[in-house]
Scaffold this motif. Structure first.
Motif, PDB file in Angstrom:
ATOM      1  N   PHE A   1       0.834  -1.206   0.000  1.00 31.35           N
ATOM      2  CA  PHE A   1       0.000   0.000   0.000  1.00 31.35           C
ATOM      3  C   PHE A   1       0.868   1.255   0.000  1.00 31.35           C
ATOM      4  O   PHE A   1       0.626   2.193  -0.783  1.00 31.35           O
ATOM      5  CB  PHE A   1      -0.932  -0.024   1.220  1.00 31.35           C
ATOM      6  N   LEU A   2       1.885   1.295   0.872  1.00 27.97           N
ATOM      7  CA  LEU A   2       2.772   2.465   0.929  1.00 27.97           C
ATOM      8  C   LEU A   2       3.578   2.620  -0.350  1.00 27.97           C
ATOM      9  O   LEU A   2       3.810   3.753  -0.809  1.00 27.97           O
ATOM     10  CB  LEU A   2       3.713   2.359   2.129  1.00 27.97           C
ATOM     11  N   LEU A   3       3.998   1.529  -0.929  1.00 28.67           N
ATOM     12  CA  LEU A   3       4.736   1.582  -2.188  1.00 28.67           C
ATOM     13  C   LEU A   3       3.853   2.157  -3.295  1.00 28.67           C
ATOM     14  O   LEU A   3       4.292   3.009  -4.077  1.00 28.67           O
ATOM     15  CB  LEU A   3       5.240   0.189  -2.560  1.00 28.67           C
ATOM     16  N   PHE A   4       2.597   1.710  -3.333  1.00 26.04           N
ATOM     17  CA  PHE A   4       1.655   2.239  -4.324  1.00 26.04           C
ATOM     18  C   PHE A   4       1.435   3.737  -4.118  1.00 26.04           C
ATOM     19  O   PHE A   4       1.479   4.520  -5.083  1.00 26.04           O
ATOM     20  CB  PHE A   4       0.317   1.484  -4.225  1.00 26.04           C
ATOM     21  N   LEU A   5       1.214   4.153  -2.865  1.00 24.93           N
ATOM     22  CA  LEU A   5       0.985   5.578  -2.591  1.00 24.93           C
ATOM     23  C   LEU A   5       2.231   6.415  -2.887  1.00 24.93           C
ATOM     24  O   LEU A   5       2.111   7.534  -3.408  1.00 24.93           O
ATOM     25  CB  LEU A   5       0.581   5.777  -1.134  1.00 24.93           C
ATOM     26  N   SER A   6       3.403   5.892  -2.557  1.00 27.43           N
ATOM     27  CA  SER A   6       4.621   6.678  -2.802  1.00 27.43           C
ATOM     28  C   SER A   6       4.875   6.856  -4.297  1.00 27.43           C
ATOM     29  O   SER A   6       5.378   7.894  -4.726  1.00 27.43           O
ATOM     30  CB  SER A   6       5.825   6.023  -2.128  1.00 27.43           C
ATOM     31  N   ARG A   7       4.545   5.863  -5.101  1.00 26.52           N
ATOM     32  CA  ARG A   7       4.710   5.991  -6.557  1.00 26.52           C
ATOM     33  C   ARG A   7       3.654   6.930  -7.138  1.00 26.52           C
ATOM     34  O   ARG A   7       3.940   7.694  -8.057  1.00 26.52           O
ATOM     35  CB  ARG A   7       4.592   4.623  -7.243  1.00 26.52           C
ATOM     36  N   LYS A   8       2.448   6.868  -6.596  1.00 22.67           N
ATOM     37  CA  LYS A   8       1.361   7.704  -7.105  1.00 22.67           C
ATOM     38  C   LYS A   8       1.571   9.175  -6.748  1.00 22.67           C
ATOM     39  O   LYS A   8       1.403  10.053  -7.589  1.00 22.67           O
ATOM     40  CB  LYS A   8       0.029   7.212  -6.540  1.00 22.67           C
ATOM     41  N   ASN A   9       1.955   9.443  -5.501  1.00 25.91           N
ATOM     42  CA  ASN A   9       2.101  10.823  -5.027  1.00 25.91           C
ATOM     43  C   ASN A   9       3.518  11.359  -5.160  1.00 25.91           C
ATOM     44  O   ASN A   9       3.749  12.541  -4.904  1.00 25.91           O
ATOM     45  CB  ASN A   9       1.663  10.933  -3.564  1.00 25.91           C
ATOM     46  N   ARG A  10       4.459  10.514  -5.519  1.00 27.67           N
ATOM     47  CA  ARG A  10       5.878  10.881  -5.625  1.00 27.67           C
ATOM     48  C   ARG A  10       6.359  11.578  -4.348  1.00 27.67           C
ATOM     49  O   ARG A  10       6.913  12.674  -4.379  1.00 27.67           O
ATOM     50  CB  ARG A  10       6.122  11.748  -6.844  1.00 27.67           C
ATOM     51  N   SER A  11       6.121  10.882  -3.226  1.00 26.83           N
ATOM     52  CA  SER A  11       6.450  11.432  -1.923  1.00 26.83           C
ATOM     53  C   SER A  11       7.684  10.731  -1.360  1.00 26.83           C
ATOM     54  O   SER A  11       7.718   9.506  -1.253  1.00 26.83           O
ATOM     55  CB  SER A  11       5.260  11.245  -0.975  1.00 26.83           C
ATOM     56  N   ALA A  12       8.691  11.523  -0.980  1.00 24.13           N
ATOM     57  CA  ALA A  12       9.899  10.958  -0.387  1.00 24.13           C
ATOM     58  C   ALA A  12       9.591  10.373   0.993  1.00 24.13           C
ATOM     59  O   ALA A  12      10.153   9.348   1.389  1.00 24.13           O
ATOM     60  CB  ALA A  12      10.982  12.020  -0.276  1.00 24.13           C
ATOM     61  N   TYR A  13       8.690  11.000   1.735  1.00 26.98           N
ATOM     62  CA  TYR A  13       8.315  10.512   3.057  1.00 26.98           C
ATOM     63  C   TYR A  13       7.682   9.124   2.969  1.00 26.98           C
ATOM     64  O   TYR A  13       8.032   8.218   3.725  1.00 26.98           O
ATOM     65  CB  TYR A  13       7.356  11.502   3.729  1.00 26.98           C
ATOM     66  N   LEU A  14       6.747   8.948   2.028  1.00 26.41           N
ATOM     67  CA  LEU A  14       6.098   7.648   1.863  1.00 26.41           C
ATOM     68  C   LEU A  14       7.075   6.593   1.338  1.00 26.41           C
ATOM     69  O   LEU A  14       6.983   5.421   1.704  1.00 26.41           O
ATOM     70  CB  LEU A  14       4.894   7.764   0.927  1.00 26.41           C
ATOM     71  N   THR A  15       8.018   7.007   0.517  1.00 25.92           N
ATOM     72  CA  THR A  15       9.042   6.078   0.039  1.00 25.92           C
ATOM     73  C   THR A  15       9.908   5.595   1.196  1.00 25.92           C
ATOM     74  O   THR A  15      10.214   4.402   1.295  1.00 25.92           O
ATOM     75  CB  THR A  15       9.913   6.748  -1.042  1.00 25.92           C
ATOM     76  N   ASN A  16      10.322   6.514   2.077  1.00 23.34           N
ATOM     77  CA  ASN A  16      11.106   6.134   3.255  1.00 23.34           C
ATOM     78  C   ASN A  16      10.309   5.223   4.179  1.00 23.34           C
ATOM     79  O   ASN A  16      10.831   4.250   4.724  1.00 23.34           O
ATOM     80  CB  ASN A  16      11.575   7.365   4.013  1.00 23.34           C
ATOM     81  N   LEU A  17       9.027   5.521   4.349  1.00 29.39           N
ATOM     82  CA  LEU A  17       8.166   4.702   5.194  1.00 29.39           C
ATOM     83  C   LEU A  17       7.991   3.297   4.596  1.00 29.39           C
ATOM     84  O   LEU A  17       8.009   2.297   5.323  1.00 29.39           O
ATOM     85  CB  LEU A  17       6.813   5.384   5.375  1.00 29.39           C
TER      86      LEU A  17
END
Length: 148
Positions: free
Chosen positions: A46-62
């Protein structure tokens, strides 16, 4: 401060080893660990999907930290699955007389003038009239009759 980015294998090995170490120290919590692994896997995806969709460094780290948690749990669960109590019964711990063996030839066949010998890696044994899975090795020697 050590920068971990150039050394991904060290991070993975550290967390995997920490999971193995925890299992050796704490013992079996397999039901909780299996549920935690399923939860972390779902959370990671789920976090991987959100980080790719939103291009968020925070979500990528999480997502990365969640992935390391998955390696920790994988080490724990692997140790749980590889312990002796979940493996087929080793040959030396069989309490009754064994009447038959099923196995695979695991070594070179050695021919001598009076015998032929090899090592057999066991798959199953028959004891008390019932077949059971087993692990171990048996040295097999068959005497040859000398025909002169």
């Amino acid at each position: 401060m050590i920068r971990w980015a150039p050394y991904p294998f060290l991070r993975i090995a550290f967390f995997f080893g920490a999971g193995i170490f925890l299992y050796l120290q704490a013992g079996s919590l397999s039901v909780a660990a299996g549920g935690a692994f399923a939860f972390f896997l779902t959370l990671f995806l789920f976090l991987l999907f959100l980080s790719r969709k939103n291009r968020s460094a925070y979500l990528t780290n999480l997502a990365g930290l969640t992935g390391l948690g998955l390696f920790f749990l994988a080490g724990y669960l692997l140790m749980h699955l590889r312990t002796v109590q979940y493996q087929p019964a080793p040959l030396r711990y069989q309490p009754h007389t064994i009447s038959h063996y099923v196995g695979v030839v695991d070594d070179y066949i050695t021919q001598k003038p009076a015998s032929v010998s090899t090592t057999l890696r066991l798959k199953a044994i028959k004891r008390a009239g019932a077949w059971q899975p087993a692990t171990g090795q048996v040295r097999l020697t068959v005497k040859q009759e000398c025909g002169k």
